[in-house]
Design a protein around this motif. Structure first.
Motif, short mmCIF file in Angstrom:
data_model
loop_
_atom_site.label_atom_id
_atom_site.label_comp_id
_atom_site.label_asym_id
_atom_site.label_seq_id
_atom_site.Cartn_x
_atom_site.Cartn_y
_atom_site.Cartn_z
N ALA A 233 82.64 80.79 130.79
CA ALA A 233 83.08 79.69 131.76
C ALA A 233 82.49 79.88 133.17
O ALA A 233 82.18 78.84 133.73
N ILE A 234 83.20 81.17 133.61
CA ILE A 234 82.65 81.25 135.15
C ILE A 234 81.26 81.09 135.45
O ILE A 234 80.71 80.82 136.42
N PHE A 235 80.29 81.88 134.54
CA PHE A 235 79.06 82.10 134.60
C PHE A 235 78.50 80.43 134.76
O PHE A 235 77.66 80.15 135.69
N TRP A 236 78.90 79.74 133.84
CA TRP A 236 78.39 78.31 133.80
C TRP A 236 78.86 77.68 135.11
O TRP A 236 78.13 76.61 135.73
N LEU A 237 80.21 77.69 135.47
CA LEU A 237 80.61 77.10 136.58
C LEU A 237 79.88 77.59 138.04
O LEU A 237 79.41 76.56 138.84
N ALA B 85 73.16 88.98 129.43
CA ALA B 85 72.52 89.12 128.00
C ALA B 85 73.60 89.14 126.94
O ALA B 85 73.67 88.59 126.03
N ASP B 86 74.38 90.17 127.13
CA ASP B 86 75.45 90.61 126.11
C ASP B 86 76.34 89.24 126.06
O ASP B 86 76.95 89.19 124.84
N LEU B 87 76.55 88.53 127.08
CA LEU B 87 77.45 87.31 126.98
C LEU B 87 76.80 86.14 126.36
O LEU B 87 77.42 84.99 126.16
N GLY B 88 75.49 86.15 126.17
CA GLY B 88 74.69 85.12 125.46
C GLY B 88 74.37 83.96 126.26
O GLY B 88 74.23 82.81 126.10
N VAL B 89 74.53 84.08 127.73
CA VAL B 89 74.20 83.08 128.62
C VAL B 89 72.73 83.12 129.21
O VAL B 89 72.39 82.04 129.90
N THR B 90 71.85 84.24 128.99
CA THR B 90 70.46 84.08 129.54
C THR B 90 69.58 83.23 129.01
O THR B 90 68.84 82.55 129.40
N LEU B 91 69.61 83.30 127.61
CA LEU B 91 68.78 82.43 127.06
C LEU B 91 69.15 80.76 127.02
O LEU B 91 67.97 80.29 127.10
N PRO B 92 70.25 80.42 126.76
CA PRO B 92 70.38 78.97 127.34
C PRO B 92 69.92 78.73 128.68
O PRO B 92 69.48 77.65 128.64
N LEU B 93 70.24 79.67 129.66
CA LEU B 93 69.75 79.28 130.84
C LEU B 93 68.08 79.18 130.90
O LEU B 93 67.61 78.31 131.60
N ALA B 94 67.48 80.11 130.16
CA ALA B 94 65.91 80.14 130.19
C ALA B 94 65.52 78.82 129.36
O ALA B 94 64.67 77.98 129.82
N GLY B 95 66.34 78.35 128.38
CA GLY B 95 66.12 76.97 127.65
C GLY B 95 66.13 75.82 128.77
O GLY B 95 65.23 75.00 128.67
N LEU B 96 67.33 75.68 129.40
CA LEU B 96 67.62 74.80 130.51
C LEU B 96 66.43 74.82 131.59
O LEU B 96 65.85 73.72 131.94
N ALA B 97 66.14 75.92 131.87
CA ALA B 97 64.99 76.09 133.08
C ALA B 97 63.74 75.53 132.48
O ALA B 97 62.96 74.67 133.03
N VAL C 153 64.13 84.83 136.01
CA VAL C 153 65.23 85.58 136.15
C VAL C 153 66.01 85.67 134.57
O VAL C 153 66.48 86.73 134.04
N ALA C 154 66.17 84.60 134.00
CA ALA C 154 66.78 84.40 132.63
C ALA C 154 66.00 85.03 131.44
O ALA C 154 66.73 85.39 130.64
N ILE C 155 64.80 85.09 131.69
CA ILE C 155 64.17 85.99 130.46
C ILE C 155 64.77 87.59 130.21
O ILE C 155 64.89 87.88 129.35
N GLY D 272 70.54 81.53 144.65
CA GLY D 272 71.91 81.65 144.33
C GLY D 272 71.84 82.07 142.73
O GLY D 272 72.72 82.76 142.31
N ILE D 273 71.07 81.59 141.90
CA ILE D 273 70.79 82.06 140.44
C ILE D 273 70.42 83.36 140.42
O ILE D 273 71.18 84.02 139.50
N VAL D 274 69.58 83.81 141.20
CA VAL D 274 69.26 85.09 141.21
C VAL D 274 70.48 86.26 141.45
O VAL D 274 70.72 87.21 140.65
N ARG D 275 71.13 85.80 142.43
CA ARG D 275 72.38 86.62 142.84
C ARG D 275 73.36 86.43 141.69
O ARG D 275 73.97 87.74 141.39
N ILE D 276 73.80 85.41 141.00
CA ILE D 276 74.56 85.27 140.01
C ILE D 276 74.21 86.13 138.90
O ILE D 276 75.04 86.85 137.94
N VAL D 277 72.99 86.25 138.36
CA VAL D 277 72.60 86.90 137.12
C VAL D 277 72.58 88.11 137.39
O VAL D 277 73.09 89.02 136.50
N TYR D 278 71.99 88.70 138.52
CA TYR D 278 71.66 90.11 138.73
C TYR D 278 72.82 90.73 139.47
O TYR D 278 73.30 91.90 138.98
#
Length: 499
Positions: A211-215, A274-286, A322-324, A259-265
């Motif tokens: 939830a925090i990641f998506w916020l 990736a373990d939380l399963g948020v990178t693939l949805p972010l890649a799909g949205l991008a 970044v999301a890949i 900011g996206i780079v900072r948050i992901v990395y």
């Protein structure tokens, strides 16, 4: 504090102090205002060059001031931060030159250049932020300092655009603040780290971390113009051309992508994300944003609106890389932060020249314009080829690394997105070039107008220089201190693990 770290404050002050003085300068004091603008831009560039050399040779720059118990104001100049700072500083100098020429004779120039300098100060602060709290402070300063530039012309359309801009960006700021406070309550720290700082939380907190990641992503995604948070950007094109260049290439949109780079990395760490399963949805949205922006651009006759939707598409390449979550794709995304900035600022400079010199705002009015403004349209053509991804312009390098990285990470579908986007880029840029170079002017108006030079040198040279830089960044991609080489240096020094 190491005395050498005073350079961090000096980098901020080089635009902040001139900006504050410029507010008090009378409109007729043109020479003084111009001197302060250019002096600040040149000093900032020299200081950034000094830090680049230092960081490349192992020097560390950090400034830490206590704000609250357990929370510090932190500035830190690492390789990633300097990638963004260098881009902003170089383009600020060129945009300042362009704005001086573009706004010649216009009212309220002291107000404009004052906020212009504050905006760049906030952008550099975003880049140099060493923790999420400092990032948040400068991120919101960027919102507030950019608003007066969006509404500068004080027309009804400008007021509506400004209202939309504030609603979107302040809402994003609220989401970013909520995510930051929630994250601090779980971790007790907001310090950026190369591998993130949430890994030590146990599995019971994974739902909260998602939830925090998506916020946080929604908070910065507003400025990055991720779908469906992009609506403010096309409306803001009522602002003068230098402001459009600032929004798209120097400051606001780039701050969101950064900011996206900072948050992901550096907040979550790419492996934890990736373990939380948020990178693939972010890649799909991008990926969706890339195709959506290109499709919307196809149907715009207003040139700046077409370029705005192009930005919606192009900036999401950064988020996609970044999301890949692969090292080569991340290099493609990070280097596109620079490459897109060079190419897009060229396009907006050229659009400003068309508007200022020939009063052309629509693509349907551009028949034969290349004959009247050959240097301007030559620069536009080069940047457009780069956006399409044609070699040897810089855009090709970005897409090449994104495609290779996608295949390396087993995300072959991304190659189809890149190919589709390039075809759509060609579909909305090539008709413009055909009109400009191969159609006869509708009448004998602008074709024969003008004097010895196609436009003033302050309007002409900035797009010619940035177009040449776009070409150089592609042709000389492997020389020392090129954008690509610096991004590979980031990988070796910080978080990608690329050799």
């Amino acid at each position: 504090m190491n005395p050498g770290n005073g350079i961090l404050l000096s980098v901020l002050a080089s635009s902040l102090l001139p900006g504050l003085v410029i507010f008090a300068i009378a409109e007729h004091r043109i020479a003084l205002r111009t001197t302060l603008n250019l002096l600040g831009a040149v000093v900032k560039l020299v200081l950034v060059g000094w830090m680049l050399w230092g960081v490349a040779h192992g020097q560390a720059y950090e400034l830490r001031l206590a704000l609250l118990p357990g929370l510090d104001f932190v500035l830190r100049a690492g390789p990633l931060a300097l990638l963004f700072v260098t881009l902003s500083s170089v383009l600020w100098l060129l945009t300042t030159l362009y704005a001086i020429g573009y706004l010649e004779g216009s009212p309220h120039r002291s107000r404009f250049f004052g906020f212009f300098s504050l905006c760049v100060t906030a952008t550099v602060g975003v880049a140099l932020a060493g923790n999420l709290l400092t990032f948040l402070l400068f991120y919101e300063l960027l919102t507030l300092s950019t608003y007066p530039l969006v509404v500068h012309r004080a027309t009804e359309a400008a007021r509506r655009a400004g209202q939309s801009y504030l609603v979107y960006t302040l809402s994003g700021g609220v989401l970013l603040l909520a995510g930051t406070v929630w994250l601090y309550s779980l971790t007790g720290t907001l310090e950026f780290r190369a591998t993130g700082f949430v890994q030590d939380l146990d599995a019971s907190h994974h739902g909260a971390l998602i939830a925090i990641f998506w916020l946080l992503i929604a908070g910065v995604g507003v400025k990055a113009a991720l779908f469906p948070l992009h609506g403010w950007l096309p409306q803001a094109m009522v602002a003068p051309a230098p402001v459009s260049a600032l929004l798209h290439a120097v400051a606001v949109v780039k701050a969101g992508a950064f900011g996206i780079v900072r948050i992901v990395y550096e907040v979550f760490g790419v492996e934890q994300a990736a373990d939380l399963g948020v990178t693939l949805p972010l890649a799909g949205l991008a990926a969706f944003t890339i195709l959506y922006g290109s499709l919307r651009a196809l149907y715009q006759d207003d040139l700046k609106r077409r370029l705005a939707f192009s930005t919606v598409s192009q900036v999401s390449y950064i988020a996609l890389g970044v999301a890949i979550a692969g090292p080569i794709a991340t290099i493609g995304g990070l280097v596109h932060l620079v490459h897109q900035g060079l190419m897009k600022i060229t396009l907006f400079f050229c659009a400003g020249n068309l508007a200022e010199t020939l009063h052309i705002h629509r693509i349907s009015e551009m028949d034969g314009v290349g004959r009247r403004l050959p240097w301007t349209m030559g620069a536009f053509t080069l940047a457009a080829f780069g956006m399409i991804g044609l070699p040897p312009v810089a855009g090709f390098v970005s897409k090449w690394y994104l495609g290779l990285g996608a295949m390396e990470a087993g995300q072959d579908w991304v190659v189809l997105v890149l190919a589709g986007s390039s075809l759509l880029n060609a579909a909305y840029f090539l008709p413009i070039l055909h009109r400009a170079w191969f159609r006869a002017p509708a009448g004998d108006g602008f074709a024969a107008a003008g004097g010895r030079h196609e436009t003033g040198w302050l309007l002409l040279w900035p797009p010619v220089i940035t177009a040449a830089m776009s070409l150089g960044a592609g042709m000389l991609a492997f020389i020392p201190f090129s954008p690509l080489e610096w991004v590979q240096f980031i990988g070796r020094r910080e978080f990608i693990g690329y050799e």
